[in-house]
Design a protein around this motif. Structure first.
Motif, PDB file in Angstrom:
ATOM      1  N   ALA A  49       0.863  -1.182   0.000  1.00 32.73           N
ATOM      2  CA  ALA A  49       0.000   0.000   0.000  1.00 32.73           C
ATOM      3  C   ALA A  49       0.896   1.228   0.000  1.00 32.73           C
ATOM      4  CB  ALA A  49      -0.906   0.016   1.228  1.00 32.73           C
ATOM      5  N   THR A  50       0.381   2.324  -0.549  1.00 33.71           N
ATOM      6  CA  THR A  50       1.088   3.601  -0.538  1.00 33.71           C
ATOM      7  C   THR A  50       0.297   4.574   0.318  1.00 33.71           C
ATOM      8  OG1 THR A  50       1.991   3.229  -2.741  1.00 33.71           O
ATOM      9  CG2 THR A  50       1.914   5.512  -1.974  1.00 33.71           C
ATOM     10  N   ILE A  51       0.987   5.257   1.226  1.00 30.79           N
ATOM     11  CA  ILE A  51       0.354   6.257   2.091  1.00 30.79           C
ATOM     12  C   ILE A  51       0.859   7.622   1.652  1.00 30.79           C
ATOM     13  CG2 ILE A  51       0.016   7.064   4.461  1.00 30.79           C
ATOM     14  CD1 ILE A  51       0.831   4.151   5.308  1.00 30.79           C
ATOM     15  N   GLY A  52      -0.062   8.505   1.250  1.00 30.33           N
ATOM     16  CA  GLY A  52       0.295   9.836   0.771  1.00 30.33           C
ATOM     17  C   GLY A  52       0.557  10.803   1.908  1.00 30.33           C
ATOM     18  N   SER A  53       1.052  11.982   1.575  1.00 29.52           N
ATOM     19  CA  SER A  53       1.356  12.998   2.591  1.00 29.52           C
ATOM     20  C   SER A  53       0.100  13.427   3.346  1.00 29.52           C
ATOM     21  CB  SER A  53       2.022  14.210   1.945  1.00 29.52           C
ATOM     22  OG  SER A  53       1.166  14.792   0.975  1.00 29.52           O
ATOM     23  N   ASP A  54      -1.070  13.273   2.729  1.00 29.13           N
ATOM     24  CA  ASP A  54      -2.328  13.591   3.402  1.00 29.13           C
ATOM     25  C   ASP A  54      -2.889  12.383   4.154  1.00 29.13           C
ATOM     26  OD1 ASP A  54      -3.118  11.962   1.342  1.00 29.13           O
ATOM     27  OD2 ASP A  54      -4.650  13.326   0.559  1.00 29.13           O
ATOM     28  N   LYS A  55      -2.081  11.331   4.267  1.00 22.26           N
ATOM     29  CA  LYS A  55      -2.419  10.079   4.970  1.00 22.26           C
ATOM     30  C   LYS A  55      -3.424   9.211   4.211  1.00 22.26           C
ATOM     31  CE  LYS A  55      -0.106  11.164   8.863  1.00 22.26           C
ATOM     32  NZ  LYS A  55       0.493  12.432   8.632  1.00 22.26           N
ATOM     33  N   SER A  56      -3.723   9.579   2.951  1.00 21.98           N
ATOM     34  CA  SER A  56      -4.603   8.735   2.154  1.00 21.98           C
ATOM     35  C   SER A  56      -3.843   7.466   1.771  1.00 21.98           C
ATOM     36  CB  SER A  56      -5.069   9.471   0.897  1.00 21.98           C
ATOM     37  OG  SER A  56      -3.961   9.778   0.074  1.00 21.98           O
ATOM     38  N   VAL A  57      -4.584   6.372   1.661  1.00 19.88           N
ATOM     39  CA  VAL A  57      -3.978   5.077   1.354  1.00 19.88           C
ATOM     40  C   VAL A  57      -4.446   4.617  -0.019  1.00 19.88           C
ATOM     41  CG1 VAL A  57      -3.758   2.672   2.092  1.00 19.88           C
ATOM     42  CG2 VAL A  57      -3.905   4.491   3.806  1.00 19.88           C
ATOM     43  N   GLY A  58      -3.493   4.177  -0.828  1.00 18.40           N
ATOM     44  CA  GLY A  58      -3.813   3.688  -2.158  1.00 18.40           C
ATOM     45  C   GLY A  58      -3.065   2.403  -2.456  1.00 18.40           C
ATOM     46  N   ASN A  59      -3.194   1.941  -3.677  1.00 23.97           N
ATOM     47  CA  ASN A  59      -2.481   0.743  -4.097  1.00 23.97           C
ATOM     48  C   ASN A  59      -0.984   0.974  -4.004  1.00 23.97           C
ATOM     49  OD1 ASN A  59      -4.867  -0.597  -4.685  1.00 23.97           O
ATOM     50  ND2 ASN A  59      -4.868   0.076  -6.802  1.00 23.97           N
ATOM     51  N   GLY A  60      -0.264  -0.101  -3.712  1.00 21.73           N
ATOM     52  CA  GLY A  60       1.181  -0.003  -3.561  1.00 21.73           C
ATOM     53  C   GLY A  60       1.903   0.173  -4.875  1.00 21.73           C
ATOM     54  N   GLY A  61       3.217   0.178  -4.776  1.00 26.72           N
ATOM     55  CA  GLY A  61       4.076   0.404  -5.925  1.00 26.72           C
ATOM     56  C   GLY A  61       4.375  -0.862  -6.702  1.00 26.72           C
ATOM     57  N   THR A  62       5.479  -0.840  -7.400  1.00 21.30           N
ATOM     58  CA  THR A  62       5.825  -1.927  -8.304  1.00 21.30           C
ATOM     59  C   THR A  62       7.005  -2.771  -7.829  1.00 21.30           C
ATOM     60  OG1 THR A  62       7.292  -0.476  -9.577  1.00 21.30           O
ATOM     61  CG2 THR A  62       4.982  -0.644 -10.303  1.00 21.30           C
ATOM     62  N   LEU A  63       7.499  -2.534  -6.625  1.00 17.14           N
ATOM     63  CA  LEU A  63       8.634  -3.320  -6.143  1.00 17.14           C
ATOM     64  C   LEU A  63       8.203  -4.754  -5.872  1.00 17.14           C
ATOM     65  CD1 LEU A  63      10.414  -0.870  -3.679  1.00 17.14           C
ATOM     66  CD2 LEU A  63      10.948  -1.342  -6.072  1.00 17.14           C
ATOM     67  N   THR A  64       9.061  -5.688  -6.253  1.00 19.21           N
ATOM     68  CA  THR A  64       8.742  -7.102  -6.051  1.00 19.21           C
ATOM     69  C   THR A  64       9.690  -7.790  -5.079  1.00 19.21           C
ATOM     70  OG1 THR A  64       9.981  -7.644  -8.059  1.00 19.21           O
ATOM     71  CG2 THR A  64       7.599  -7.361  -8.280  1.00 19.21           C
ATOM     72  N   GLY A  65      10.728  -7.084  -4.602  1.00 20.39           N
ATOM     73  CA  GLY A  65      11.635  -7.669  -3.633  1.00 20.39           C
ATOM     74  C   GLY A  65      12.860  -6.806  -3.439  1.00 20.39           C
ATOM     75  N   TYR A  66      13.784  -7.269  -2.595  1.00 19.74           N
ATOM     76  CA  TYR A  66      14.988  -6.498  -2.301  1.00 19.74           C
ATOM     77  C   TYR A  66      16.124  -7.404  -1.846  1.00 19.74           C
ATOM     78  CZ  TYR A  66      14.758  -7.323   2.683  1.00 19.74           C
ATOM     79  OH  TYR A  66      14.781  -7.934   3.906  1.00 19.74           O
ATOM     80  N   SER A  67      17.329  -6.874  -1.925  1.00 23.04           N
ATOM     81  CA  SER A  67      18.531  -7.460  -1.324  1.00 23.04           C
ATOM     82  C   SER A  67      19.415  -6.306  -0.897  1.00 23.04           C
ATOM     83  CB  SER A  67      19.304  -8.321  -2.323  1.00 23.04           C
ATOM     84  OG  SER A  67      18.554  -9.433  -2.737  1.00 23.04           O
ATOM     85  N   VAL A  68      20.362  -6.572   0.005  1.00 24.77           N
ATOM     86  CA  VAL A  68      21.338  -5.566   0.418  1.00 24.77           C
ATOM     87  C   VAL A  68      22.729  -6.144   0.184  1.00 24.77           C
ATOM     88  CG1 VAL A  68      22.201  -4.116   2.296  1.00 24.77           C
ATOM     89  CG2 VAL A  68      19.753  -4.642   2.165  1.00 24.77           C
ATOM     90  N   LEU A  69      23.537  -5.390  -0.567  1.00 26.29           N
ATOM     91  CA  LEU A  69      24.916  -5.788  -0.849  1.00 26.29           C
ATOM     92  C   LEU A  69      25.868  -4.720  -0.344  1.00 26.29           C
ATOM     93  CD1 LEU A  69      24.652  -6.931  -4.597  1.00 26.29           C
ATOM     94  CD2 LEU A  69      24.287  -8.297  -2.529  1.00 26.29           C
TER      95      LEU A  69
END
Length: 101
Positions: A49-69
């Motif tokens: 989910a994405t939370i806007g600066s006005d605290k509105s909640v919408g559909n999330g972004g397009t990230l599908t995962g992560y790693s740290v190197l």
């Protein structure tokens, strides 16, 4: 040395168990080739989910995962990321340097 977040976008889930096993083998092989550069293998993402600066909640972004190197530079981290198996399924990788505070 600095830490770099690899943010995975897109890519597809393998359709068959054989394809899934091959994909997991490719990821394992890639992580193995990175050796000590892997700080955290990370994980795929589920719903978001994405939370806007006005605290509105919408559909999330397009990230599908992560790693740290860890790497000497952004260019070094990009070089490591270029071997990522996500490219085989049409995905992409964004590389971000984590600034030490």
């Amino acid at each position: 040395m600095a830490n770099f977040l690899l943010a995975y976008k897109g890519g597809g889930m393998a359709a068959t168990e054989e394809e899934q096993a091959a994909a997991m083998e490719a990821w394992g092989s890639w992580f193995g080739s990175l050796g000590g550069a892997v700080v955290e293998a990370g994980a795929p993402f589920g719903g978001s989910a994405t939370i806007g600066s006005d605290k509105s909640v919408g559909n999330g972004g397009t990230l599908t995962g992560y790693s740290v190197l860890t790497a000497d530079s952004l260019d070094g981290a990009v070089g490591l990321a270029q071997g990522c198996p996500i490219f085989a399924s049409g995905g992409s990788v964004e590389v971000y340097e984590a600034v030490e505070m």
